[in-house]
Design an enzyme around this catalytic site. Structure first.
Site, PDB file in Angstrom:
ATOM      1  CD  GLU A   1      40.630  35.077  68.329  1.00  0.00           C
ATOM      2  OE1 GLU A   1      41.309  34.489  69.046  1.00  0.00           O
ATOM      3  OE2 GLU A   1      40.637  35.291  67.028  1.00  0.00           O
ATOM      4  N   GLY A  14      48.320  34.389  63.441  1.00  0.00           N
ATOM      5  CA  GLY A  14      47.695  33.243  63.917  1.00  0.00           C
ATOM      6  C   GLY A  14      47.731  32.164  63.273  1.00  0.00           C
ATOM      7  N   GLY A  15      46.921  31.566  62.199  1.00  0.00           N
ATOM      8  CA  GLY A  15      46.909  30.229  61.923  1.00  0.00           C
ATOM      9  C   GLY A  15      48.347  29.765  61.299  1.00  0.00           C
ATOM     10  CG  ASN A  75      47.433  34.742  69.436  1.00  0.00           C
ATOM     11  OD1 ASN A  75      47.434  33.620  69.970  1.00  0.00           O
ATOM     12  ND2 ASN A  75      46.332  35.473  69.051  1.00  0.00           N
ATOM     13  CD1 TRP A  76      51.877  29.746  68.801  1.00  0.00           C
ATOM     14  CD2 TRP A  76      52.188  27.725  69.771  1.00  0.00           C
ATOM     15  NE1 TRP A  76      53.468  29.303  68.682  1.00  0.00           N
ATOM     16  CE2 TRP A  76      53.339  28.006  69.615  1.00  0.00           C
ATOM     17  CE3 TRP A  76      51.885  26.785  70.918  1.00  0.00           C
ATOM     18  CZ2 TRP A  76      54.383  27.041  69.483  1.00  0.00           C
ATOM     19  CZ3 TRP A  76      52.812  25.687  71.049  1.00  0.00           C
ATOM     20  CH2 TRP A  76      54.108  26.109  70.338  1.00  0.00           C
ATOM     21  CE  LYS A  77      43.942  33.924  66.832  1.00  0.00           C
ATOM     22  NZ  LYS A  77      43.008  34.347  65.847  1.00  0.00           N
ATOM     23  N   GLY A 112      41.335  35.315  60.597  1.00  0.00           N
ATOM     24  CA  GLY A 112      40.969  33.862  60.432  1.00  0.00           C
ATOM     25  C   GLY A 112      40.194  33.710  59.016  1.00  0.00           C
ATOM     26  CB  SER A 122      44.532  36.502  56.796  1.00  0.00           C
ATOM     27  OG  SER A 122      43.507  35.965  57.419  1.00  0.00           O
ATOM     28  CD  GLU A 151      45.643  40.276  65.397  1.00  0.00           C
ATOM     29  OE1 GLU A 151      46.558  39.870  65.146  1.00  0.00           O
ATOM     30  OE2 GLU A 151      45.006  40.319  66.472  1.00  0.00           O
ATOM     31  CG  HIS A 178      43.506  38.670  70.186  1.00  0.00           C
ATOM     32  ND1 HIS A 178      42.330  37.915  69.645  1.00  0.00           N
ATOM     33  CD2 HIS A 178      44.435  38.561  69.014  1.00  0.00           C
ATOM     34  CE1 HIS A 178      42.482  37.566  68.290  1.00  0.00           C
ATOM     35  NE2 HIS A 178      43.918  37.722  68.073  1.00  0.00           N
TER      36      HIS A 178
HETATM   37  P1  13P Z   1      45.027  34.646  61.595  1.00  0.00           P
HETATM   38  O1  13P Z   1      46.501  34.664  61.433  1.00  0.00           O
HETATM   39  O2  13P Z   1      44.766  33.349  61.841  1.00  0.00           O
HETATM   40  O3  13P Z   1      44.180  35.388  60.776  1.00  0.00           O
HETATM   41  O4  13P Z   1      44.893  35.219  63.272  1.00  0.00           O
HETATM   42  C1  13P Z   1      45.514  36.689  63.499  1.00  0.00           C
HETATM   43  C2  13P Z   1      45.389  36.785  65.041  1.00  0.00           C
HETATM   44  O5  13P Z   1      44.128  36.901  65.434  1.00  0.00           O
HETATM   45  C3  13P Z   1      46.617  36.831  65.647  1.00  0.00           C
HETATM   46  O6  13P Z   1      46.564  37.345  66.832  1.00  0.00           O
END
Ligand code: 13P
Length: 257
Positions: free
Chosen positions: A100, A235-236, A9-11, A174, A214, A168, A98
């Site tokens: 967010e 994510g990251g 997920n590149w956000k 994050g 994470s 999640e 998600h």
């Molecule tokens: P991180 O891997 O940065 O914690 O993010 C997880 C995420 O929200 C994937 O959708």
């Protein structure tokens, strides 16, 4: 046998040049790994990148998707993107719900139910996200939260073949904190039980449940070895090709020969 899915997920990251560089690294890495038979690999990019990424990924095993969609096919919804528009890009997956979107943009289960339907009814695969906040976990409400996020959104009329669920925990996104293997397996078990009560056990056993929060090269193997963890939503670590490839490699290694 559920094939592992590693989804990035590149956000809200990457402009075009950086995106091309990252995609080249991912495609090269997946090619060298030769893992595409055993593991599905997906990247979910910002809307602006979908058309160029479609070109960059043509004739590669890497799939691409979006991170959100509006529930209506068209209309006066300034700033929104609909599922038919996403289909135009050739993408195959859409993340819905998600944390967010839930917590920063205020999306609730009733709206998410419409979005999930819009994606699935259009023939795309939905990655539907669930997860509790730290307060909810500490108040002992995790199971209740997960069951309402599942029960209020996923009905038996949502085609299970086009459904992936991602657990999640909000407190692990994050933050560098990861659910322990016991915590992850416990919640994945609840998600699968919810699917079994909505559909039936055989159908529930065919739905992939990803873990997200994470996920890194250093913890991926342990998480992916859990019986009800069928992949990861990253994510990251998906923004660095070598880290993403290391997670894909851990998934490939988790598949019994
Ligand atoms: P991180 O891997 O940065 O914690 O993010 C997880 C995420 O929200 C994937 O959708």
């Amino acid at each position: 046998m559920r094939k592992p899915l590693i989804a990035g997920n590149w956000k809200m990251h990457k402009t075009l040049d950086d995106a091309r560089e990252l995609v080249t690294g991912i495609v090269d890495g997946v090619g060298k790994l030769g893992a595409s038979d055993g593991v599905e690999v997906l990247i979910c990019t910002p809307f602006t990148l979908l058309f160029p990424i479609a070109k960059a990924l043509a004739n590669t095993p890497v799939m691409f998707g979006a991170q959100n969609a509006h529930e209506e096919a068209q209309g006066a919804f300034t700033g929104e993107v609909s599922v038919p528009m996403l289909k135009d890009t050739g993408c195959t997956h859409v993340i819905i719900g998600h944390s967010e979107r839930r917590h920063v943009f205020g999306e609730k289960n009733d709206r998410l139910a419409k979005k999930v339907r819009a994606v699935v009814d259009a023939g795309l695969t939905v990655i539907y996200c669930v997860g509790e906040t730290l307060d909810e976990r500490e108040a002992g409400k995790t199971r209740e939260v997960i069951e309402s996020q599942m029960g209020e959104v996923i009905d038996s009329d949502v085609l299970a073949d086009r459904l992936v669920v991602a657990y999640e925990p909000v407190w692990a996104i994050g933050t560098g904190k990861t659910a322990s293997p016991e915590q992850a397996q416990e919640v994945h078990g609840w998600v699968r039980a919810s699917l079994a009560s909505t559909y039936d056990k055989t159908t529930a056993d065919g739905v992939r449940i990803l873990y997200g929060g994470s996920v890194k090269p250093g913890n991926a193997a342990e998480l992916l070895s859990l019986p009800d963890v069928d992949g990861a939503l990253v994510g990251g670590a998906c923004l660095v090709a070598s880290d993403f490839i290391a997670i894909i490699s851990a998934a490939a290694a988790s598949v019994p020969a």
